[in-house]
Design an enzyme around this catalytic site. Structure first.
Site, PDB file in Angstrom:
ATOM      1  N   ASN A 153       0.390  -1.495  -0.132  1.00  0.00           N
ATOM      2  CA  ASN A 153      -0.060   0.041  -0.373  1.00  0.00           C
ATOM      3  C   ASN A 153       0.625   1.520  -0.176  1.00  0.00           C
ATOM      4  O   ASN A 153       0.859   2.656  -0.237  1.00  0.00           O
ATOM      5  CB  ASN A 153      -0.813  -0.183   1.081  1.00  0.00           C
ATOM      6  CG  ASN A 153      -0.506  -0.337   2.545  1.00  0.00           C
ATOM      7  OD1 ASN A 153       0.881  -0.441   2.510  1.00  0.00           O
ATOM      8  ND2 ASN A 153      -1.240   0.021   3.455  1.00  0.00           N
ATOM      9  N   GLU A 250       4.923  -4.669  11.849  1.00  0.00           N
ATOM     10  CA  GLU A 250       3.694  -3.803  11.659  1.00  0.00           C
ATOM     11  C   GLU A 250       2.552  -4.339  10.844  1.00  0.00           C
ATOM     12  O   GLU A 250       2.702  -4.595   9.772  1.00  0.00           O
ATOM     13  CB  GLU A 250       4.088  -2.519  10.561  1.00  0.00           C
ATOM     14  CG  GLU A 250       5.104  -1.369  11.217  1.00  0.00           C
ATOM     15  CD  GLU A 250       4.772  -0.880  12.354  1.00  0.00           C
ATOM     16  OE1 GLU A 250       3.703  -1.541  12.990  1.00  0.00           O
ATOM     17  OE2 GLU A 250       5.705  -0.447  13.049  1.00  0.00           O
ATOM     18  N   CYS A 284      -3.280   0.711   6.499  1.00  0.00           N
ATOM     19  CA  CYS A 284      -3.493  -0.599   8.410  1.00  0.00           C
ATOM     20  C   CYS A 284      -3.798   0.433   8.924  1.00  0.00           C
ATOM     21  O   CYS A 284      -5.246  -0.635   9.667  1.00  0.00           O
ATOM     22  CB  CYS A 284      -2.061  -0.753   8.356  1.00  0.00           C
ATOM     23  SG  CYS A 284      -1.332  -0.048   9.262  1.00  0.00           S
ATOM     24  N   GLU A 458       7.929   1.682  15.045  1.00  0.00           N
ATOM     25  CA  GLU A 458       8.433   2.849  13.589  1.00  0.00           C
ATOM     26  C   GLU A 458       8.570   3.676  13.951  1.00  0.00           C
ATOM     27  O   GLU A 458       7.775   5.438  14.873  1.00  0.00           O
ATOM     28  CB  GLU A 458       7.937   2.454  12.258  1.00  0.00           C
ATOM     29  CG  GLU A 458       8.454   1.010  12.368  1.00  0.00           C
ATOM     30  CD  GLU A 458       8.364   0.221  10.763  1.00  0.00           C
ATOM     31  OE1 GLU A 458       6.921   0.731  10.023  1.00  0.00           O
ATOM     32  OE2 GLU A 458       8.997  -0.428   9.633  1.00  0.00           O
TER      33      GLU A 458
HETATM   34  P1  NAD Z   1       1.843  -9.817   3.399  1.00  0.00           P
HETATM   35  O1  NAD Z   1       1.210 -10.257   3.874  1.00  0.00           O
HETATM   36  O2  NAD Z   1       0.067 -10.666   2.402  1.00  0.00           O
HETATM   37  O3  NAD Z   1       2.644  -9.184   2.360  1.00  0.00           O
HETATM   38  C1  NAD Z   1       3.384  -8.254   3.227  1.00  0.00           C
HETATM   39  C2  NAD Z   1       4.933  -9.001   2.716  1.00  0.00           C
HETATM   40  O4  NAD Z   1       5.243 -10.176   2.862  1.00  0.00           O
HETATM   41  C3  NAD Z   1       5.103  -8.920   1.611  1.00  0.00           C
HETATM   42  O5  NAD Z   1       5.934  -8.031   0.598  1.00  0.00           O
HETATM   43  C4  NAD Z   1       4.929 -10.398   0.962  1.00  0.00           C
HETATM   44  O6  NAD Z   1       5.702 -10.979   0.011  1.00  0.00           O
HETATM   45  C5  NAD Z   1       5.717 -10.965   2.092  1.00  0.00           C
HETATM   46  N1  NAD Z   1       5.698 -12.341   2.506  1.00  0.00           N
HETATM   47  C6  NAD Z   1       4.443 -13.292   2.454  1.00  0.00           C
HETATM   48  N2  NAD Z   1       5.274 -14.098   2.826  1.00  0.00           N
HETATM   49  C7  NAD Z   1       6.000 -14.265   2.955  1.00  0.00           C
HETATM   50  C8  NAD Z   1       7.469 -15.496   4.619  1.00  0.00           C
HETATM   51  N3  NAD Z   1       6.350 -17.028   4.579  1.00  0.00           N
HETATM   52  N4  NAD Z   1       8.317 -14.798   4.336  1.00  0.00           N
HETATM   53  C9  NAD Z   1       8.477 -13.677   4.469  1.00  0.00           C
HETATM   54  N5  NAD Z   1       8.347 -12.444   3.813  1.00  0.00           N
HETATM   55  C10 NAD Z   1       6.832 -13.302   3.299  1.00  0.00           C
HETATM   56  O7  NAD Z   1       0.567  -8.213   3.371  1.00  0.00           O
HETATM   57  P2  NAD Z   1       0.134  -6.766   1.879  1.00  0.00           P
HETATM   58  O8  NAD Z   1      -0.946  -7.586   1.368  1.00  0.00           O
HETATM   59  O9  NAD Z   1       1.452  -6.702   1.134  1.00  0.00           O
HETATM   60  O10 NAD Z   1      -0.594  -5.858   2.688  1.00  0.00           O
HETATM   61  C11 NAD Z   1      -1.535  -6.009   2.956  1.00  0.00           C
HETATM   62  C12 NAD Z   1      -1.240  -5.982   4.726  1.00  0.00           C
HETATM   63  O11 NAD Z   1       0.037  -5.152   5.351  1.00  0.00           O
HETATM   64  C13 NAD Z   1      -2.418  -5.429   5.871  1.00  0.00           C
HETATM   65  O12 NAD Z   1      -3.068  -6.895   6.582  1.00  0.00           O
HETATM   66  C14 NAD Z   1      -2.259  -4.049   6.594  1.00  0.00           C
HETATM   67  O13 NAD Z   1      -2.966  -3.946   7.276  1.00  0.00           O
HETATM   68  C15 NAD Z   1      -0.887  -4.410   6.550  1.00  0.00           C
HETATM   69  N6  NAD Z   1      -0.321  -3.328   6.366  1.00  0.00           N
HETATM   70  C16 NAD Z   1       0.093  -2.509   7.930  1.00  0.00           C
HETATM   71  C17 NAD Z   1       1.051  -0.983   8.176  1.00  0.00           C
HETATM   72  C18 NAD Z   1       1.814  -1.235   9.870  1.00  0.00           C
HETATM   73  O14 NAD Z   1       2.194  -1.236   9.243  1.00  0.00           O
HETATM   74  N7  NAD Z   1       1.174  -1.940  10.146  1.00  0.00           N
HETATM   75  C19 NAD Z   1       1.249  -0.751   6.672  1.00  0.00           C
HETATM   76  C20 NAD Z   1       0.392  -1.461   5.885  1.00  0.00           C
HETATM   77  C21 NAD Z   1       0.255  -2.406   5.714  1.00  0.00           C
END
Ligand code: NAD
Length: 484
Positions: A153, A250, A284, A458
């Site tokens: 995002n 996060e 998020c 962070e």
């Molecule tokens: P996601 O969990 O699908 O993927 C996040 C990242 O993790 C990607 O780069 C993905 O390739 C990687 N990944 C997936 N499986 C992995 C593994 N087994 N080992 C290591 N890396 C792995 O999330 P998304 O769909 O890209 O993003 C949306 C989510 O992120 C939502 O839940 C949102 O709330 C959260 N988010 C949180 C914050 C925060 O600061 N708290 C900020 C932005 C988004």
């Protein structure tokens, strides 16, 4: 429209390609057209990136803090000078409207670089007297090679929020962007080199979860910082635990925004809209459970509908556009599934509720009222422009209901009564609480989640705890008192 980078990866100071890695197609969310084709990093490339980072870190950590800060400052200056071009790329990468990316993405990345560039030179240790003239002094040591893994995002902001503190405090980083938005982190890598960072200090490798997983378990890695969903967080945290690695997680949320009768109606509605519709709801910390006290409810809903129906949706590259598409067709499908579930569970649809026909992943901003705590749309993170409005009567009741979630990322309260605002903020279980504001995340303030929403923080001074460790040095000035 094309946004093909010079190559898929940026390793040891240069763009690197290896087409034997599985292809990654990068699509413009507003049209569905492929704008770039990249390749996942092969094991050999991952190995090169980690090696380069390990080498660069030693040289970088030996610099004076002000010298490291100078490089980061220069990178921030370059980002600001190239803001429009970087914002256009962010818009192509994510589908977020240019109106947003011009002010929220590269610029917030630059803020982080500036903040930590200045902060690092102020970091000192302690001197601790321990009796008889002996004393202990402490130093802040970098952790070493850090891995950053990003969500889709906020690709530029996430890369900068991780790289800026990591690098400032003397670490190196290998960053893996989301495969859905692989383009922007490459620009940061390019800019850091231009700003004078040593080769290998910040590397970008592309890939899906498997590439992330192989980074997390590598013996050269000291720390993993993930931004992503709770299920991914669980896997990454567990994998990092194997090597007793430091982590920052996060993760997702289902944050409450509590609006009391005495709140400024226009401000509360503005905040609820920002906290549900900005970035097409793909944030998020969004306040997706909007609790409105009963006395204000109908006025709130009718004015909210008016303002929501006036949102300008369309081509993100046009600066007048206020809302773009969902990031992917999959995510659109997920959001439409939640909307259908809201309707089926009996929530009252105030506005929106349909996908917008035509090319791209567009959906109407949607508001449900009369939502109850048990409904799926009030419990699960939707990550789309779907606002759930719930009613409440008393302060105690709303605090209990707001906290009745496994998440704890953020929360907000709107009221003219400041004593009540502080009382409520103190009781809300969340890493960040806003009073009469929502979703403002200045780099000066720590940001992160409690409960399932994460571990660590962070930004702010808190980031120092997460990218350094303390060394205690005992200095003996007395004869050694050995019993043998
Ligand atoms: P996601 O969990 O699908 O993927 C996040 C990242 O993790 C990607 O780069 C993905 O390739 C990687 N990944 C997936 N499986 C992995 C593994 N087994 N080992 C290591 N890396 C792995 O999330 P998304 O769909 O890209 O993003 C949306 C989510 O992120 C939502 O839940 C949102 O709330 C959260 N988010 C949180 C914050 C925060 O600061 N708290 C900020 C932005 C988004």
């Amino acid at each position: 429209m094309r946004a093909q980078p010079e190559a898929s990866h940026f390793i040891d100071g240069a763009y690197v390609e290896d087409t034997s890695g599985a292809p990654i197609e990068c699509r413009y969310a507003a049209t569905g057209e492929v704008i770039a084709t990249l390749h996942e990093a092969t094991p050999a490339l991952i190995d090169r990136a980690l090696d380069a980072a390990q080498r660069a870190q030693v040289e970088w950590a030996a610099l004076r803090p002000v010298e490291r800060g100078r490089v980061l400052h220069k990178a921030a200056d370059i980002i600001r000078a190239r803001n429009r071009e970087l914002s256009e790329l962010e818009t192509l990468d994510t589908g977020k409207p240019l109106q947003e990316t011009l002010v929220a993405d590269a610029t917030s990345g630059a803020d982080a670089l500036e903040y930590f560039a200045g902060f690092v030179a102020t970091v000192t240790g302690q001197t601790i007297p321990v009796g008889g003239g002996d004393f202990v002094y402490t130093t802040r040591e970098p952790l070493g090679v850090c891995v950053g893994i990003g969500a889709w995002n906020y690709p530029t902001q996430i890369a900068c929020w991780k790289a800026a503190p990591a690098l400032a405090f003397g670490n190196a980083m290998v960053f893996k962007p989301s495969d859905v938005t692989p383009l922007c982190a490459l620009k940061l890598a390019e800019i850091l080199i231009e700003a004078g960072a040593p080769k290998g200090l910040f590397n970008v490798v592309q890939g899906r979860g498997g590439v992330g997983a192989s980074l997390v378990t590598d013996s050269r890695v000291a720390k993993v910082s993930l931004t992503g969903s709770v299920p991914t967080g669980r896997k990454v945290y567990a994998a990092a635990a194997e090597g007793i690695r430091h982590v920052t997680m996060e993760l997702g949320g289902k944050s409450p925004l509590v609006i009391f009768d005495d709140a400024s109606l226009e401000d509360a509605i503005g905040a609820a809209m920002l906290g549900n519709f900005y970035s097409t709801g793909q944030i998020c910390s969004n306040g997706t459970r909007v609790f409105v006290q009963k006395g204000l409810k109908e006025r709130f809903l009718s004015r909210l509908k008016e303002r929501t129906d006036a949102i300008v949706i369309g081509e993100p590259m046009i600066e007048a556009t206020q809302m773009g598409p969902m990031i992917t067709a999959d995510q659109l499908g997920k959001v439409m599934g939640y909307i259908a579930q809201g309707k089926a569970e009996g929530a009252r649809l105030i506005t929106g509720g349909s996908r917008i026909e035509g090319p791209g992943n567009f959906v109407q901003p949607t508001v449900f009222a009369d939502v109850t705590d048990a409904m799926v749309i009030a419990r699960e993170e939707i990550f789309g422009p779907v606002m759930a409005v719930l009613d409440f009567e008393t302060e105690d009741e709303v605090i209990a209901r707001a906290n009745a979630t496994e998440f704890g990322l953020a929360a907000g309260v709107f009221t003219a009564d400041l004593a009540r605002a502080h009382r409520v903020a103190a009781k809300l279980q969340a890493g960040t609480c806003w009073i009469n504001a929502y979703n403002l995340t200045p780099v000066e303030a720590p940001f992160g989640g409690s409960k399932l929403s994460g571990v660590g923080r962070e930004n702010g001074h808190a980031a120092l705890e997460h990218y350094t460790e303390i060394k205690s040095v005992y200095v003996g000035v007395n004869p050694v008192d050995a019993p043998y």
